[in-house]
Design a protein around this motif. Sequence first.
Motif, mmCIF file in Angstrom:
data_model
loop_
_atom_site.group_PDB
_atom_site.id
_atom_site.type_symbol
_atom_site.label_atom_id
_atom_site.label_comp_id
_atom_site.label_asym_id
_atom_site.label_seq_id
_atom_site.Cartn_x
_atom_site.Cartn_y
_atom_site.Cartn_z
ATOM 1 N N GLY A 1 -42.653 37.706 24.483
ATOM 2 C CA GLY A 1 -41.245 36.989 24.146
ATOM 3 C C GLY A 1 -41.415 35.538 24.798
ATOM 4 N N THR A 2 -40.554 34.633 24.351
ATOM 5 C CA THR A 2 -40.578 33.430 25.100
ATOM 6 C C THR A 2 -39.100 33.169 25.635
ATOM 7 O OG1 THR A 2 -42.127 32.327 23.510
ATOM 8 C CG2 THR A 2 -40.829 30.862 24.659
ATOM 9 N N TYR A 3 -38.879 32.857 26.843
ATOM 10 C CA TYR A 3 -37.779 32.614 27.666
ATOM 11 C C TYR A 3 -37.836 31.110 27.979
ATOM 12 C CZ TYR A 3 -33.442 33.824 30.299
ATOM 13 O OH TYR A 3 -32.102 33.986 30.731
ATOM 14 N N ARG A 4 -36.646 30.359 27.843
ATOM 15 C CA ARG A 4 -36.665 29.054 27.995
ATOM 16 C C ARG A 4 -35.215 28.996 28.858
ATOM 17 N NH1 ARG A 4 -40.003 26.126 24.988
ATOM 18 N NH2 ARG A 4 -40.984 27.111 23.098
ATOM 19 N N PHE A 5 -35.537 28.395 30.126
ATOM 20 C CA PHE A 5 -34.422 28.165 31.065
ATOM 21 C C PHE A 5 -33.737 26.775 30.865
ATOM 22 C CE2 PHE A 5 -37.615 31.008 32.721
ATOM 23 C CZ PHE A 5 -36.719 32.078 33.712
ATOM 24 N N ARG A 6 -32.504 26.850 31.086
ATOM 25 C CA ARG A 6 -31.589 25.525 30.771
ATOM 26 C C ARG A 6 -32.314 24.336 31.647
ATOM 27 N NH1 ARG A 6 -26.024 26.614 33.475
ATOM 28 N NH2 ARG A 6 -26.741 27.230 35.698
ATOM 29 N N ASN A 7 -32.831 24.651 32.693
ATOM 30 C CA ASN A 7 -33.648 23.612 33.677
ATOM 31 C C ASN A 7 -34.747 23.079 33.037
ATOM 32 O OD1 ASN A 7 -35.306 25.734 34.166
ATOM 33 N ND2 ASN A 7 -34.653 25.665 36.465
ATOM 34 N N GLY A 8 -35.406 23.643 32.010
ATOM 35 C CA GLY A 8 -36.763 23.141 31.432
ATOM 36 C C GLY A 8 -37.994 23.949 31.844
ATOM 37 N N ALA A 9 -37.530 24.886 32.528
ATOM 38 C CA ALA A 9 -38.735 25.992 32.796
ATOM 39 C C ALA A 9 -38.857 26.967 31.417
ATOM 40 C CB ALA A 9 -38.444 26.991 33.953
ATOM 41 N N CYS A 10 -40.008 27.589 31.526
ATOM 42 C CA CYS A 10 -40.392 28.285 30.232
ATOM 43 C C CYS A 10 -41.238 29.355 30.501
ATOM 44 C CB CYS A 10 -40.768 27.611 29.272
ATOM 45 S SG CYS A 10 -41.225 28.406 27.707
ATOM 46 N N TYR A 11 -41.101 30.706 30.086
ATOM 47 C CA TYR A 11 -42.075 31.656 30.414
ATOM 48 C C TYR A 11 -42.433 32.012 28.895
ATOM 49 C CZ TYR A 11 -43.932 36.444 31.333
ATOM 50 O OH TYR A 11 -44.831 37.593 31.346
ATOM 51 N N ILE A 12 -43.693 32.399 28.566
ATOM 52 C CA ILE A 12 -44.280 32.743 27.594
ATOM 53 C C ILE A 12 -45.245 33.808 27.883
ATOM 54 C CG2 ILE A 12 -45.516 32.451 25.477
ATOM 55 C CD1 ILE A 12 -44.920 29.389 25.962
ATOM 56 N N GLY A 13 -44.882 35.233 27.632
ATOM 57 C CA GLY A 13 -45.609 36.419 27.653
ATOM 58 C C GLY A 13 -44.958 37.819 27.423
ATOM 59 N N LYS A 14 -45.417 38.740 28.494
ATOM 60 C CA LYS A 14 -45.163 40.003 28.447
ATOM 61 C C LYS A 14 -43.998 40.250 29.153
ATOM 62 C CE LYS A 14 -48.308 41.548 25.468
ATOM 63 N NZ LYS A 14 -48.040 42.255 24.172
ATOM 64 N N TYR A 15 -43.129 41.345 28.390
ATOM 65 C CA TYR A 15 -42.003 41.843 29.306
ATOM 66 C C TYR A 15 -41.773 43.382 29.363
ATOM 67 C CZ TYR A 15 -39.195 37.366 29.831
ATOM 68 O OH TYR A 15 -38.806 35.965 30.284
ATOM 69 N N LEU A 16 -41.352 43.832 30.329
ATOM 70 C CA LEU A 16 -40.929 45.191 30.300
ATOM 71 C C LEU A 16 -39.491 45.513 30.920
ATOM 72 C CD1 LEU A 16 -41.931 48.290 29.680
ATOM 73 C CD2 LEU A 16 -42.855 48.108 32.163
#
Length: 257
Positions: free
Chosen positions: A39-54
Motif C-alpha cells: 500500500g501507499t500511505y500519504r501524510f498531510r505533511n508531505g511524508a509518504c510510505y510505499i511498502g508492506k503493511y501488516l
Amino acid sequence: EYDGERNSEGERHGRGKARLPNGDTYDGEYDRGFRSGQGTYRFRNGACYIGKYLQNKKHGQGTFFYPDGSKYEGDWVNDQRHGYGVYTYANGDTYTGEWFNHNRHGQGTYVYKDTGAMYIGGWVNGNQEGEAELVYINHRFRGKFLNGNPVGRGKYIFDIGCEQHGEYIQSDQDKAEVEEEEEPSFLVAPKWKASAITDITLWTPHGENPPSPREVSPPSLQEVPSEVFSLSRDSAEEDEGSREEEENQDQEDQGED
C-alpha cells in the motif's frame, strides 16, 4: 471516506482507498479491516510510505519519504526500521547497514557527503561503537569506537606509505572537568597520543615480523584525528531530527479506523 472492496462482514477487505479525518490517505490492500499487504500511505505533511503493511503497521519491505527530503528504504518490523536498510539524510549523507528497533545497530557504513569520509564498522543504539575503520581521502583510522568517539589503541594508515600507531586517551584535566560538571565522560573528546611510525604492515601467511618503529611523526600528522569528532556528532544530530519527525508521523498514522 472509504472506496473499495469489503468482505461478507462488511469489513474493508481486498483493494481500497481511504481518506482519514486528519487529511492522510491510504491506497492499497486490506485484510479484515486492517491495512495489510502492499500500500501507499500519504501524510498531510508531505511524508509518504510505499511498502508492506501488516495489521495497520509498516512491516516488511518499504520506503519512507520524509518532508525534509530524507528517505529510508529497507526492512520494517512493527512500524520500526528493523533489519537491513539504506537511509539517505537531508544533507546527502547515507547510512547502509543493519537496524534494530528504529536505530542503526549492528554493522553498517556511514558516508559523509561533504567530505567523502566513510565510517565502516559497528553501531550500538544509533552510535558508532566497536571495531571500525574511518576512511578519509588520503588516510584512514583503524581502531575501536565508543559512543561515537575513538577509544584506546589504534593506528592511522597514510597513503604515502606509513602507519602512525598510538592510542586515544582522556587527559587528567578533562577528567577533572567532567567530574565537576557531573557529565558522562564520553562527552569530552579523547586526545590522540602517537607512539610510533612504521611502514604499512601487510598480513602474510609466513608471519614475518612487522618493520621496526621509527621516530614519531611531525605534529602535522598528529593533528589529523580532530576530524573524527565533528563527523560522529553530525551523524547523531541528523538522525535525531529525522527520528523525531517520524515519531510525529507515526502518531498521525493511528487516526484511521
